[in-house]
Design an enzyme around this catalytic site. Structure first.
Site, short mmCIF file in Angstrom:
data_model
loop_
_atom_site.label_atom_id
_atom_site.label_comp_id
_atom_site.label_asym_id
_atom_site.label_seq_id
_atom_site.Cartn_x
_atom_site.Cartn_y
_atom_site.Cartn_z
N CYS B 143 -4.24 22.16 58.34
CA CYS B 143 -4.40 20.79 58.85
C CYS B 143 -5.72 20.19 58.41
O CYS B 143 -5.76 19.12 57.84
CB CYS B 143 -4.31 20.78 60.37
N HIS B 144 -6.82 20.86 58.73
CA HIS B 144 -8.11 20.26 58.44
C HIS B 144 -9.03 21.23 57.71
O HIS B 144 -10.25 21.05 57.68
CB HIS B 144 -8.76 19.74 59.72
N GLY B 145 -8.45 22.29 57.16
CA GLY B 145 -9.19 23.14 56.23
C GLY B 145 -10.18 24.13 56.82
O GLY B 145 -11.16 24.48 56.17
#
Lengths: 419, 179
Positions: B143-145
């Site tokens: 999702c956001h690394g």
């Protein structure tokens, strides 16, 4: 601005009713005799478009609720059965799903129109704040609605958004559990989101009434941004002038709406949401619906969890205080050469933020050695500008800008004596 | 103004305050059930603990099971993974924890270093990280690394904390009880 009522009951019944419940008088004063500035352009037709959108969403929504089942085992299937089995179910659902996008297109145009022509400035602060409130309610409603089909994006969107509240210090964890009604997004969550999704449009309708009320107290702003001075010279009655103009604008808008519903019904959606929710597998690339992308980009641009959440909500919160951040006395950007340029820059930044929100955060835009300039870096610059625009430029421009001379009146601006 | 300032509180003032206070307490008591009904109900709280047979998980692989509606990773770590997890300088971590405190002891009283059990929920915004992905070959959240190592500790990205270790214990050599 509305002045005193010009309603004249024409027969015995309307006279009788008028003395008991002057509802026809209210309708007449609001939608017939109400004076509108005669220089309104088509950007002013979106209030009517938005009213139409709200009506469409409520009507199709109530019908869809007759077939939808808010239960995790059945939700996805019930939506598919609406699409395949229910008479015209496909049409109603496509209108409702695309209607949300149309609603947001209209509201963004409406808001940027307000920003361009300075409609938020005194004496219209309360009108503007009510509008912001409607926008906030719209986002909440759209979010609840997106969860209901119980596809992968529904589930993971709900998970990510509810987890935002977990970032709040001290109470975050219990607040999140309270929102979920469990330890993850599940049945209780889906049920309450359905309940709230049904409730919120009526809250919106309530605030819309206040919004229109406030509008009719101050009167409409207009492209010249000068107040009505002489009702006879500067205004025309709402009916037929604004009614017909609104109807024509709405017709064009409905053509766009129909294009999406009939020719590209899933064009604005995500294919991943046609996969049933799976709590054990996050889709490789999760994104919200397009209308929330700029805020999502701001959230991701910040490396700290709490700060990201604060800035994301801050991006909306700052809109509420715009009337007090703007120091310029001149409303319309027509007469504000500097602000006009920054308006377009800001619009481009918002669109670019939306683009960033749809990309994978690590995508490299400009390669430098091993790494480079990624989408995240780009989003950081854009997000900084977003806040800079409102918090620094708004107060500053009013002080340093040399504005052009304002027309003497609306009438003078229409007659082209000076623009 | 001076008169009001000097005036003693009267019985009437007392009645006003007492009535207001009673009304406030009553309103709060009436609202509380409406708020509390949203909290997890008895059936959710009663979700039992579960027993998992781990004997069939080969070295270097992991399984995902569902506990309390959440994914739980059970990872059979290889020697390399254990070494990588132990060789990290704890002081440099965002959420400093040694590998050892994230493990439990087996039936024989030894630390079961090859078994790592985690709640498979990214501490950022709740996505399920992918195993054997990311720079440290531990976990990577799509999702956001956020990047986690082979001990499930946060190493890069926006997540603030290490992946949570659920309460569990070994009931035999081949079975664990989660919850």
């Amino acid at each position: 601005m509305s002045g005193h009522s010009t309603y004249n009951p024409s027969n015995g019944f309307t006279r009788w009713l008028d003395a008991r419940l002057p509802i026809l008088r209210l309708g007449h004063d609001t939608a017939v005799s109400y004076p509108v500035p005669k220089n309104l352009n088509y950007w002013w037709t979106f209030g009517g478009v938005l009213t139409f959108c709200l009506g469409v969403q409520i009507i199709t929504g109530i019908v869809l609720a007759m077939h939808y089942i808010p239960q995790t085992e059945l939700a996805f299937r019930s939506v598919e059965s609406i699409m395949r089995d229910v008479n015209y179910g496909w049409l109603l659902r496509y209108i409702h799903a695309n209607g949300a996008s149309m609603f947001f297109i209209a509201v963004y145009i409406h808001m940027f129109r307000g920003l361009y022509y300075g409609s938020y400035k005194a004496p219209r602060e309360v009108l503007w704040i009510l509008g912001c409130l409607i926008y906030l309610l719209m986002m909440a409603t759209a979010f609840f609605g997106y969860v209901l089909p119980w596809g992968q994006m529904s589930f993971w969107g709900a998970t990510v958004i509810t987890n935002l509240f977990g970032a709040i210090p001290l109470v975050g964890e219990s607040l999140r559990t309270w929102l979920w009604g469990g330890f993850a997004v599940g049945d209780p969550t889906l049920n309450r989101f359905f309940s709230l999704h049904y409730l919120f449009p009526f809250l919106i309708a309530g605030v819309v009434i206040l919004h229109i009320w406030a509008l009719h107290v101050t009167g409409q702003n207009n492209p010249a941004g000068v107040e009505v001075k002489n009702k006879d010279q500067d205004t025309v009655p709402f009916t037929p002038y604004a009614t017909v103009k609104d109807a024509f604008g709405l017709s064009l808008f409905v053509i766009l709406f129909a294009y999406f519903v009939f020719f590209n019904p899933n064009g604005l959606g995500d294919v991943e949401n046609y996969v049933v929710a799976n709590a054990l597998k996050t889709p490789p690339h999760i994104v919200p619906e397009w209308y929330l992308l700029p805020f999502y980009a701001i959230l991701r641009a910040v490396p700290d969890k709490l700060a990201g959440v604060v800035l994301m909500f801050g991006a909306i919160a700052v809109l509420f205080v715009l009337p007090w951040l703007d120091t310029s006395k001149v409303r319309s950007a027509r007469f504000r050469p500097l602000y006009k340029q920054f308006f377009w820059i800001h619009l481009a930044v918002c669109l670019a933020l939306g683009w960033c929100g749809a990309q994978s955060p690590d995508t490299i835009l400009i390669h430098v050695g091993d790494g480079g300039f990624t989408v995240t870096h780009f989003a950081r610059i854009l997000a900084s500008y977003y806040f800079l625009h409102f918090i620094v430029l708004f107060p500053l421009l009013g002080l340093i800008e040399k504005t052009k001379p304002l027309p003497e009146s609306i009438s003078a601006s229409v007659l082209g004596t000076k623009n | 103004m001076a008169e009001i300032h000097a005036a003693e509180p009267t019985r009437r003032d007392f009645l006003y305050v007492a009535t207001g206070a009673f009304a406030a307490v009553g309103a709060a008591a009436a609202v509380w059930p409406l708020i509390d009904q949203m909290n997890p109900d008895a059936s959710v709280l009663a979700l039992a603990s579960i027993e998992v047979d781990i004997s069939k998980i080969p070295v270097g692989q992991e399984i995902t099971i569902k506990w309390r509606g959440k994914p739980v990773f059970i990872r059979h770590r290889s020697e390399d993974e254990i070494k990588a997890a132990e060789s990290v300088d704890v002081a440099e971590l965002r959420d400093p924890q040694t590998d050892d405190v994230r493990l439990v002891k087996g039936p024989n009283g030894q630390l079961e270093k090859q078994w790592l059990v985690l709640i498979g929920i990214c501490t950022h915004l709740g996505c399920v990280p992918l195993a054997y992905k990311g720079e440290f070959n531990g976990y990577f959240c799509p999702c956001h690394g956020s990047v986690y190592d082979t001990s499930g500790r946060i190493r890069k990205g926006p997540a603030p904390l290490n992946l949570e270790v659920p309460p569990y214990k070994f009931v035999s050599d081949s079975k664990i009880l989660i919850g």
